[in-house]
Design an enzyme around this catalytic site. Structure first.
Site, PDB file in Angstrom:
ATOM      1  N   ARG A  44       1.023  -1.249  -0.024  1.00 17.24           N
ATOM      2  CA  ARG A  44      -0.068  -0.058  -0.090  1.00 17.24           C
ATOM      3  C   ARG A  44       0.954   1.360  -0.168  1.00 17.24           C
ATOM      4  NH1 ARG A  44      -3.542   1.661   3.833  1.00 17.24           N
ATOM      5  NH2 ARG A  44      -2.317   0.454   5.440  1.00 17.24           N
ATOM      6  N   LYS A  45       2.139   1.159  -0.320  1.00 10.89           N
ATOM      7  CA  LYS A  45       3.019   2.284  -0.302  1.00 10.89           C
ATOM      8  C   LYS A  45       2.931   2.810  -1.804  1.00 10.89           C
ATOM      9  CE  LYS A  45       6.405   0.343   3.012  1.00 10.89           C
ATOM     10  NZ  LYS A  45       7.757  -0.075   3.346  1.00 10.89           N
TER      11      LYS A  45
END
Length: 297
Positions: A143-144
């Site tokens: 989710r970066k």
């Protein structure tokens, strides 16, 4: 199946493409298009050029949506997921439409295509490394991602052939160290999570050492993430966990780079997630060149 056998553009609802195209265009031209007066509405033909040899093409639906919103037509020479030529410049598509509209959509469309293709290219390179080593697990993103651009970046991972992992917080339950700290223990965090997510969602627990990983598996976690383990410690922990809990998925994460990836391959590791798929990922160099006016009716 791979991105070469699936039309991945079908996973994006048409209304989502329209929404994104309008949002990007509004951001780039909030009030006046002063340069538009210089070119007018004469029909022109522009060629999309790729100047990064061997890149994977990704983001075509978004690129096309921008120009469709402006009344232009895009004709692709290559298709989504294809590897572009090794020449210094590869003709990739042709855009036709009113000059001011072609130039209005140029930068938003190129920005999206460059980022998307960059991510897909890195994913394909990582996947090739895994295939060369005959590793049978799954590579995954994280989710970066860039705020407001996650859908494009996650989609690009699919085109490149790796897993998206979870798209957002509702995609799967991920209990990180802060969740465990706030809950009091791994076992309590897993129980609380299961009471609300039920049977339909997997629960993953981020673990910083072998003892935490074993506690998570005993508590009923579906996936145990071995976070920031050295390759040697990872292999030993994964082997022991698989022997005791064969149905639990083992994920390796933290500090994995394109250069170090091969050190983390193990028959006992099911997933390797890499933040570098999106963080610090090079973009692909595209440009759009107007090559002439089209005959007027």
């Amino acid at each position: 199946m791979t991105s070469q056998t699936l039309d991945l553009s079908q996973v994006i609802p048409p209304q989502t493409l329209v929404h994104l195209a309008r949002e990007w265009l509004a951001e780039d031209t909030p009030n006046f298009d002063f340069a538009g007066v210089c070119v007018g509405s004469q029909e022109v033909r522009a060629t999309l050029l790729c100047k990064s040899p061997g890149s994977v093409l990704a983001g075509c639906p978004f690129f096309s949506a921008v120009f469709m919103e402006l009344g232009c037509i895009v004709e692709w020479i290559y298709t989504e997921g294809q590897t572009l030529g090794m020449e210094s410049v590869t003709q990739t598509a042709v855009v036709r439409g009113p000059a001011r509209c072609v130039l209005l959509g140029e930068r938003p469309a190129l920005n999206c295509l460059a980022r998307s293709s960059g991510i897909a290219t890195r994913c394909r390179q990582l996947l090739d490394t895994a295939k060369t080593a005959c590793w049978e697990g799954q590579l995954s993103g994280t989710r970066k991602t860039t705020p407001g651009f996650r859908l494009v970046e996650k989609y690009s991972m699919l085109v490149g052939g790796v897993s998206m992992h979870r798209h957002d917080l509702s995609g799967m339950v991920m209990l990180k160290d802060n969740h465990v700290w706030a809950s009091g223990s791994i076992a309590q965090a897993v129980r609380d999570a299961r009471s609300v997510c039920g049977f339909s969602s997997k629960i993953e627990v981020e673990c910083g050492n072998y003892e935490e990983a074993r506690e998570a598996a005993i508590a009923g976690a579906d996936i145990v993430m071995l976070d920031n383990f050295t390759p040697q410690a990872l292999h030993m922990a994964a082997l022991s966990l698989k022997q005791q809990f064969p149905s639990v998925l083992i994920e390796a994460s933290g500090g994995v780079t394109p250069l170090s990836l091969s050190q983390f391959f193990s028959p006992h590791v099911d997933i390797i997630s890499l933040g570098c798929i999106t963080q610090g990922c090079p973009t692909v160099d595209f440009s759009l060149k107007v090559q002439g006016k089209l005959p007027s009716n």
